[in-house]
Design a protein around this motif. Structure first.
Motif, PDB file in Angstrom:
ATOM      1  N   VAL A 620       0.841  -1.209   0.000  1.00 37.96           N
ATOM      2  CA  VAL A 620       0.000   0.000   0.000  1.00 37.96           C
ATOM      3  C   VAL A 620       0.876   1.258   0.000  1.00 37.96           C
ATOM      4  O   VAL A 620       0.698   2.184  -0.806  1.00 37.96           O
ATOM      5  N   LEU A 621       1.865   1.255   0.889  1.00 41.94           N
ATOM      6  CA  LEU A 621       2.790   2.382   0.938  1.00 41.94           C
ATOM      7  C   LEU A 621       3.525   2.516  -0.401  1.00 41.94           C
ATOM      8  O   LEU A 621       3.682   3.615  -0.941  1.00 41.94           O
ATOM      9  N   HIS A 622       3.942   1.389  -0.941  1.00 44.41           N
ATOM     10  CA  HIS A 622       4.694   1.396  -2.193  1.00 44.41           C
ATOM     11  C   HIS A 622       3.900   2.070  -3.313  1.00 44.41           C
ATOM     12  O   HIS A 622       4.411   2.948  -4.014  1.00 44.41           O
ATOM     13  N   SER A 623       2.631   1.684  -3.434  1.00 51.03           N
ATOM     14  CA  SER A 623       1.882   2.249  -4.554  1.00 51.03           C
ATOM     15  C   SER A 623       1.604   3.741  -4.324  1.00 51.03           C
ATOM     16  O   SER A 623       1.592   4.531  -5.271  1.00 51.03           O
ATOM     17  N   GLU A 624       1.460   4.134  -3.061  1.00 54.38           N
ATOM     18  CA  GLU A 624       1.309   5.578  -2.789  1.00 54.38           C
ATOM     19  C   GLU A 624       2.570   6.350  -3.226  1.00 54.38           C
ATOM     20  O   GLU A 624       2.485   7.379  -3.895  1.00 54.38           O
ATOM     21  N   ILE A 625       3.736   5.807  -2.857  1.00 55.44           N
ATOM     22  CA  ILE A 625       5.003   6.478  -3.200  1.00 55.44           C
ATOM     23  C   ILE A 625       5.163   6.546  -4.718  1.00 55.44           C
ATOM     24  O   ILE A 625       5.563   7.584  -5.275  1.00 55.44           O
TER      25      ILE A 625
END
Ligand code: ZN
Length: 685
Positions: A620-625
């Protein structure tokens, strides 16, 4: 094994920019008008680097640089073949199309083909240089077949009475079938990291077989072990496992002979007797492939810190071997930058103080830190695995016993770093990912200096620090050795950056500078370096694993005191440091533990650290970044075109001067190298 800092790692905030998109106005630019930007495609951008002060070198020094540079370019094919056994065939096919395809070049498919070529040239092969995933072509098989069939057949790597169809039958599946050779280097846990890697170090053998083969050749008690397996391919023939040695007359002999030719010329204009002797031994090594000779060479080279001109040329770094034994071919040529060298000399002069005061266990400290020869250099030529993606700092040789007995040479690459800094100055990364305006201001003010100092500490004292316990096998950490070693050197730098000693030594202006480095490091390790990972992938590269390991470990272990805080603002994740002093203590604790792991060869503890903190990506964090990053339209990977070094001859055919011509066409340089520096056969069998 450890010390090559690949491009961009210290410049945590500056991943890239488009701020400088103007094309070059050719050569002779004054300093402030030099255009660094050359090209950008997908996740890669290409810059040029300047050669400051080159004109003021003596004619003889320039001549030496010229010969060494030719030697640096002659091994290019070796790397392509090491990366994957079909790379040369494919590259020559791409080159044939680029040079002779007569059809429409304005179509979307042809443009996608061009991008594919640029990426392959960037990676020295058809697998991404960082993620190691095979490139996915943005054009169809049918389109590609049409390109091959319509280009000049005499340029195609067919031979042996084979046709374009035979060539296509072989390479089309290799390029297009996602199931074939998907990864250059497979590092996943539970995988056979040899059998499932596409790289060309091994053929037809399993991890178990290779480990058994080399265990029989290694004597863990030898105090001065050669770097077993460094310069060979391991193959199985008629059920028997054997090594094919890289040497004149052996594997890659045709390219190695060219390297030897130029090294012989360099020898005659060497700057001192040791350098001459050293080049002689290097030639000897290339002729025999004997690893003892390689060590003899390194002992001389490591101790020879006097010359202004220096170089690296050989099979050196083992990042690309899943087992960390086999080295890719690389070369650079460089000359000293006298001003900046003063900074690293100050660090080196205090190396023993750093060792004595470090938080590692007393029994693993070196009583005497020897010969960390630190200097700042400018690159004159990049070759092999240093081209087009250059390191920012180098610390060699890699053999532990030579480092202990003779010391090592440690350099930071000033003109390469400058190019990245200048182009990145207008990057939108900081504005997007920094937690506060204070942070941005600090980084703007101190980031560059603090980053350079981090690199210096990492290279000059970090890698050189500490010692192994008696009887510890230097390869005990296996595939976890590289990330742990990089983490160790980074932690050494991080631990010392806020130390008053650095202000006393005039290396940093005030404590705010170290805060800038801490902010950048943590932000990068937890957030921004994820922009270099594709969705669904994990962290593979050693330096990236090291940074993730350190930042996330510090976050987890500082939780009870809220040392590092992650928070959300307008749906975006940020990270901020609440307690810089406690963070320093945490860095010290982790340094102590990783030094213990290295010193004792504690494989299980090392593996647990890397696997727990250094590998996984939270989706989730990865796709936000990635989303936030995509909006900035930047490229995370930087490569460089080389300048052309053009010798000026007198009537007797002697070199009297060497001129620098700056190149601004990336593909042209690649085609030029393909035409003039390709010495290995790529014939369809
Ligand atoms: Zn390093």
């Amino acid at each position: 094994m450890k010390n090559l800092i690949k491009s961009l790692i210290m410049f945590l905030i500056v991943t890239s920019t488009l701020s400088c998109t103007s094309k070059s106005d050719k050569t002779g630019e004054p300093d402030n008008q030099f255009n660094y930007f050359v090209d950008q495609f997908e996740d890669m951008r290409v810059l040029r680097y300047r050669l400051p002060g080159f004109e003021s070198l003596t004619p003889k020094q320039k001549e030496l640089i010229y010969y060494l540079s030719e030697a640096a370019l002659c091994g290019r094919d070796i790397l392509w073949d090491q990366n994957f056994r079909y790379n040369l065939l494919i590259r020559k096919t791409l080159e044939a199309i680029l040079q002779s395809y007569p059809g429409d070049k304005e179509t979307e498919e042809y443009k996608a083909f061009l991008t594919y070529c640029k990426r392959a040239f960037f990676a020295n092969g058809i697998h991404h240089h960082y993620s190691s995933d095979k490139f996915v072509p943005g054009f169809s098989k049918e389109f590609f077949t049409g390109l091959v069939k319509n280009c000049d057949p005499s340029l195609l790597p067919t031979g042996n009475g084979k046709s374009a169809d035979d060539l296509l039958n072989l390479i089309v599946p290799v390029i297009f079938d996602p199931a074939l050779f998907p990864k250059k280097v497979e590092r996943g846990e539970g995988k056979d990291i040899i059998a499932e890697s596409a790289s060309g170090f091994y053929e037809g053998v399993t991890q178990k077989e290779v480990e058994k083969f080399y265990a029989a050749l290694t004597d863990p008690k030898d105090p001065r072990p050669v770097s077993t397996g460094l310069n060979s391919r391991v193959v199985k023939r008629n059920g028997k496992i054997e090594e094919e040695i890289y040497r004149s007359g052996g594997l890659y002999g045709e390219a190695i002979d060219k390297i030897i030719y130029w090294l012989e010329k360099a020898k005659n204009v060497a700057e001192n007797e040791t350098q001459k002797k050293e080049l002689e031994i290097l030639v000897q090594y290339y002729k025999t492939g004997d690893l003892k000779t390689w060590d003899d060479y390194n002992v001389l080279w490591a101790g020879n810190t006097e010359p202004v001109i220096d170089y690296i040329n050989g099979f050196i770094e083992v990042y690309e071997d899943p087992l960390g034994m086999k080295a890719t071919w690389e070369a650079i040529v460089n000359y000293k930058d006298p001003e900046a060298t003063k900074r690293t000399e100050t660090i080196t002069a205090n190396a023993q103080w750093f060792e004595d005061n470090s938080p590692i266990m007393e029994k693993y400290k070196k009583e005497k830190v020897t010969g960390v020869a630190a200097k700042v250099i400018n690159i004159a030529m990049l070759g092999g695995d240093c081209y087009p993606v250059s390191p920012l700092g180098i610390n060699l040789p890699n053999a532990d016993w030579i480092r202990k007995e003779v010391g090592s040479k440690s350099v930071t690459l000033a003109n390469i770093t400058d190019a990245i800094d200048i182009v990145s100055a207008g990057s939108g990364m900081l504005g997007e990912f920094a937690a506060s305006s204070d942070e941005i201001e600090r980084v703007r003010k101190y980031g560059s200096l603090a980053g350079a100092l981090h690199t210096d500490l990492h290279e000059c004292v970090g890698h050189a620090s500490g010692k192994l316990a008696e009887g510890t096998d230097p390869n005990a950490l296996k595939n976890y050795q590289s990330p742990l070693e990089e983490a160790r050197a980074d932690l050494f730098a991080l631990y010392y950056i806020p130390d008053r000693k650095l202000i006393e030594l005039n290396l940093l202006p005030d404590p705010q500078a170290s805060m800038a480095e801490y902010d950048s490091y943590i932000r990068n390790g937890i957030l921004t370096q994820l922009v270099r990972i594709r969705p669904g992938k994990q962290i593979e590269q050693a330096h990236m694993r090291a940074r993730a390991l350190i930042a996330r470990w510090a976050y987890e272990n500082g939780k009870k005191d809220n040392v590092i805080e992650m928070f959300s603002r307008d749906g975006k994740t940020f990270v901020k440091i609440n307690d810089y002093d406690k963070l320093r203590t945490l860095f010290g604790d982790l340094l102590r533990e990783i030094q213990r792991i290295k010193s004792e060869g504690d494989f299980e503890a090392g593996k647990a650290l890397v696997e727990t903190y250094g590998v996984k990506v939270e989706p989730v964090l990865h796709s936000e970044i990635l989303d936030r990053y995509a909006k900035l339209n930047l490229a995370p990977y930087t490569g460089f075109v080389n300048p052309m070094l053009v010798p000026v001859y007198n009537d007797n055919g002697e070199i009297t001067d060497v001129k620098v011509e700056y190149i601004d066409d990336y593909l042209s340089q690649m085609l030029y190298y393909g035409k003039n520096y390709s010495f290995l056969p790529a014939v369809l069998n």
